[in-house]
Scaffold this motif. Structure first.
Motif, short mmCIF file in Angstrom:
data_model
loop_
_atom_site.label_atom_id
_atom_site.label_comp_id
_atom_site.label_asym_id
_atom_site.label_seq_id
_atom_site.Cartn_x
_atom_site.Cartn_y
_atom_site.Cartn_z
N VAL A 145 49.90 39.05 46.98
CA VAL A 145 50.03 38.19 45.80
C VAL A 145 50.15 36.74 46.23
O VAL A 145 49.54 35.85 45.63
N ALA A 146 50.92 36.49 47.29
CA ALA A 146 51.07 35.11 47.77
C ALA A 146 49.74 34.56 48.26
O ALA A 146 49.42 33.39 48.02
N ASP A 147 48.93 35.39 48.92
CA ASP A 147 47.61 34.94 49.38
C ASP A 147 46.70 34.65 48.20
O ASP A 147 45.89 33.73 48.26
N GLN A 148 46.80 35.44 47.13
CA GLN A 148 45.98 35.18 45.96
C GLN A 148 46.38 33.87 45.29
O GLN A 148 45.55 33.13 44.79
N VAL A 149 47.68 33.58 45.29
CA VAL A 149 48.15 32.36 44.65
C VAL A 149 47.86 31.15 45.53
O VAL A 149 47.38 30.13 45.07
N LYS A 150 48.10 31.31 46.83
CA LYS A 150 47.94 30.17 47.74
C LYS A 150 46.55 30.07 48.33
O LYS A 150 46.23 29.09 48.97
N GLY A 151 45.73 31.07 48.18
CA GLY A 151 44.41 31.05 48.79
C GLY A 151 44.50 31.50 50.23
O GLY A 151 45.35 32.28 50.61
N SER A 152 43.65 31.01 51.07
CA SER A 152 43.61 31.44 52.45
C SER A 152 44.50 30.59 53.34
O SER A 152 44.27 30.46 54.52
N ILE A 160 41.79 28.06 45.48
CA ILE A 160 40.61 28.66 44.85
C ILE A 160 39.41 28.47 45.76
O ILE A 160 39.26 27.43 46.40
N GLU A 161 38.61 29.49 45.85
CA GLU A 161 37.42 29.44 46.71
C GLU A 161 36.26 28.80 45.94
O GLU A 161 36.17 28.94 44.72
N ASP A 193 46.09 22.09 38.55
CA ASP A 193 47.16 22.13 39.56
C ASP A 193 46.67 22.78 40.84
O ASP A 193 47.01 22.34 41.94
N SER A 194 45.90 23.86 40.72
CA SER A 194 45.38 24.54 41.90
C SER A 194 44.45 23.65 42.70
O SER A 194 44.41 23.70 43.92
N ASP A 228 35.42 19.14 53.00
CA ASP A 228 35.37 20.28 53.92
C ASP A 228 35.43 21.60 53.18
O ASP A 228 34.77 22.57 53.56
N LYS A 229 36.21 21.66 52.11
CA LYS A 229 36.38 22.91 51.37
C LYS A 229 35.23 23.17 50.41
O LYS A 229 34.67 24.27 50.39
N PHE A 230 34.87 22.17 49.60
CA PHE A 230 33.91 22.38 48.52
C PHE A 230 32.54 21.78 48.79
O PHE A 230 31.61 22.00 48.03
N GLY A 231 32.40 20.98 49.83
CA GLY A 231 31.14 20.32 50.11
C GLY A 231 31.06 18.99 49.38
O GLY A 231 31.88 18.68 48.50
N SER A 232 30.08 18.18 49.72
CA SER A 232 29.95 16.87 49.08
C SER A 232 29.35 17.04 47.69
O SER A 232 28.62 17.99 47.42
#
Length: 196
Positions: free
Chosen positions: A80-87, A93-94, A121-122, A141-145
């Motif tokens: 659950v913590a990984d789902q809330v915090k991501g990786s 959120i991916e 917030d996420s 880095d996460k989402f791209g330009s």
């Protein structure tokens, strides 16, 4: 264990009373002596020790069960913590999930993030002011330009080849070729008439 001198000694009464009243420490302390004195004591000692062993096994099973349940709880909590915090990065959120949510207008996925405020917030953004420029590189880095990829220039021959598949253009080309052929035939027939 004492019994009244007026009543005759009954080993079965002594056995039942002994199993209920004799503490385990006393049985262990005097157990070795009693084992050699009477078969009744040997039997009683065996029953009491067997019950104690069963209690220890039951307590051991309860401890193992509690340990397994604690491990399961830790695993569920971590999931659950990984789902809330991501990786483990700054944004939980991916990009694929965000793109799918946007492309499919997935209201249920939006509700998992507590609506647009929770999603903001996420993504660590403000609905009124936008993003903070300090974490721009992390976002890239996460989402791209946020740029469209450059289009590959097509050659004129490619455009012409693709244009040939249009029905109207095919009819016009056939009409043009037919007109040229008709014009040539007409000129040829005029020259042949003039020659005579």
């Amino acid at each position: 264990m004492s019994h009244s001198s007026e009543l005759p000694y009954n080993p079965s009464n002594d056995l039942e009373a002994g199993l209920k009243e004799v503490p385990v420490e006393r049985v262990n302390r005097w157990g070795q002596v009693k084992l050699y004195l009477k078969p009744l004591y040997r039997f009683r000692h065996t029953l009491v020790l067997k019950r104690e062993e069963e209690k220890k096994q039951a307590a051991r099973k309860l401890r193992i069960r509690a340990h397994i349940q604690a491990l399961r709880a830790v695993a569920i909590f971590k999931q659950v913590a990984d789902q809330v915090k991501g990786s483990g990065d700054d944004f939980p959120i991916e990009p694929e999930e965000l793109a799918s949510m946007s492309r499919n207008s997935d209201v249920h996925a939006l509700q998992r993030y507590r609506g647009k405020e929770g999603l903001a917030d996420s993504l660590k953004t403000n609905l009124d002011k936008g993003i903070d420029g300090g974490d721009l590189q992390k976002r890239i880095d996460k989402f791209g330009s946020n740029k469209n990829p450059p289009e590959i220039a097509t050659s004129h021959w490619t455009c012409l080849w693709e244009a040939l598949y249009d029905f109207t253009r095919i009819v016009l080309v056939i009409a043009f070729v037919g007109s040229v052929v008709m014009g040539i035939m007409e000129e040829v027939s005029l020259e042949s008439l003039n020659a005579y």
